[in-house]
Motif scaffolding. Sequence first.
Motif, short mmCIF file in Angstrom:
data_model
loop_
_atom_site.label_atom_id
_atom_site.label_comp_id
_atom_site.label_asym_id
_atom_site.label_seq_id
_atom_site.Cartn_x
_atom_site.Cartn_y
_atom_site.Cartn_z
N HIS A 73 0.83 -1.20 0.00
CA HIS A 73 0.00 0.00 0.00
C HIS A 73 0.87 1.25 0.00
O HIS A 73 2.01 1.23 0.46
CB HIS A 73 -0.86 0.06 1.27
CG HIS A 73 -2.08 -0.81 1.24
ND1 HIS A 73 -2.87 -1.02 2.34
CD2 HIS A 73 -2.64 -1.52 0.23
CE1 HIS A 73 -3.88 -1.81 2.02
NE2 HIS A 73 -3.75 -2.15 0.75
N MET A 84 -5.27 4.95 2.19
CA MET A 84 -4.33 3.98 1.64
C MET A 84 -4.78 3.56 0.26
O MET A 84 -5.97 3.48 -0.01
CB MET A 84 -4.30 2.72 2.51
CG MET A 84 -3.84 2.95 3.90
SD MET A 84 -3.60 1.36 4.71
CE MET A 84 -5.27 0.77 4.89
N HIS A 107 3.81 0.85 2.68
CA HIS A 107 3.90 -0.18 3.71
C HIS A 107 3.39 -1.50 3.15
O HIS A 107 2.66 -1.52 2.15
CB HIS A 107 3.10 0.21 4.96
CG HIS A 107 1.67 0.55 4.68
ND1 HIS A 107 1.29 1.79 4.20
CD2 HIS A 107 0.53 -0.17 4.79
CE1 HIS A 107 -0.02 1.81 4.04
NE2 HIS A 107 -0.51 0.63 4.37
N MET A 109 0.97 -4.46 3.94
CA MET A 109 -0.24 -4.61 4.75
C MET A 109 -0.54 -6.10 4.90
O MET A 109 -0.77 -6.79 3.91
CB MET A 109 -1.39 -3.94 4.01
CG MET A 109 -2.57 -3.65 4.87
SD MET A 109 -2.43 -1.95 5.43
CE MET A 109 -3.44 -2.06 6.87
N HIS A 150 -1.40 5.08 9.52
CA HIS A 150 -2.86 5.03 9.49
C HIS A 150 -3.49 4.08 10.47
O HIS A 150 -4.64 4.21 10.77
CB HIS A 150 -3.28 4.63 8.09
CG HIS A 150 -2.68 3.33 7.67
ND1 HIS A 150 -3.14 2.12 8.11
CD2 HIS A 150 -1.58 3.07 6.92
CE1 HIS A 150 -2.37 1.17 7.61
NE2 HIS A 150 -1.44 1.70 6.90
#
Length: 151
Positions: A73, A84, A107, A109, A150
Motif C-alpha cells: 500500500h 491507503m 507499507h 499490509m 494510518h
Amino acid sequence: MLKHLLAITAFAVPTLALAHDFTVGEIVIAHPVAKPTIASAMTGAGYFMITNNGAEDDTLLSVEADFPRVMMHDTAMEDGVATMFHLEGGVVIPSGGSVTFAPGGKHVMFMGLKGDPFEIGEEIPATLTFEKAGTVEINFAVEDIAAMDHS
Ligand SMILES: [Cu+2]
C-alpha cells in the motif's frame, strides 16, 4: 489503476537497532520491521528500505506471508485525511536508488490477523519476489517503532 508515487529516500527509516539485512542478487532489503498490534487488530503493517545496486531497474512484484492477504500500500492525503491505496503493479526499485517503506507512506499490509496480534520480539516470515532478482525469504522483526501511520 493508481499512479505510483516514487518517493525515493524522502523519509528516513526510523533507525533503531542495527539491522538485519537480506540480499538477493543486487537487491538489499534493510531492516524489515513490523508494528506491534492490539489483540483485536485485523491488519498489521511492515516496513523496510530496499536498495538496488544493479545496473538496471527492478520491480518488487509481491510480498507473501502466512496471512489471508498481503498487499503493498501507499498512503496519500485527501482533504486532510490519510487514505491507503494498493500498489497494484508492484514497486519499481531504480538502479542505484532506494525505496523506503515507512509509517505514513508505503507499507506492507498484512490482512486477516484474526486475533493473533504482532508482539514485540516476534518475527514475521515473508517472501519477496522481484522481477529480475527473483525471490528472497525475509523476516519482519516486530519492534516498537514510533507510530504515525494510518493503523
Ligand atoms: Cu495499508
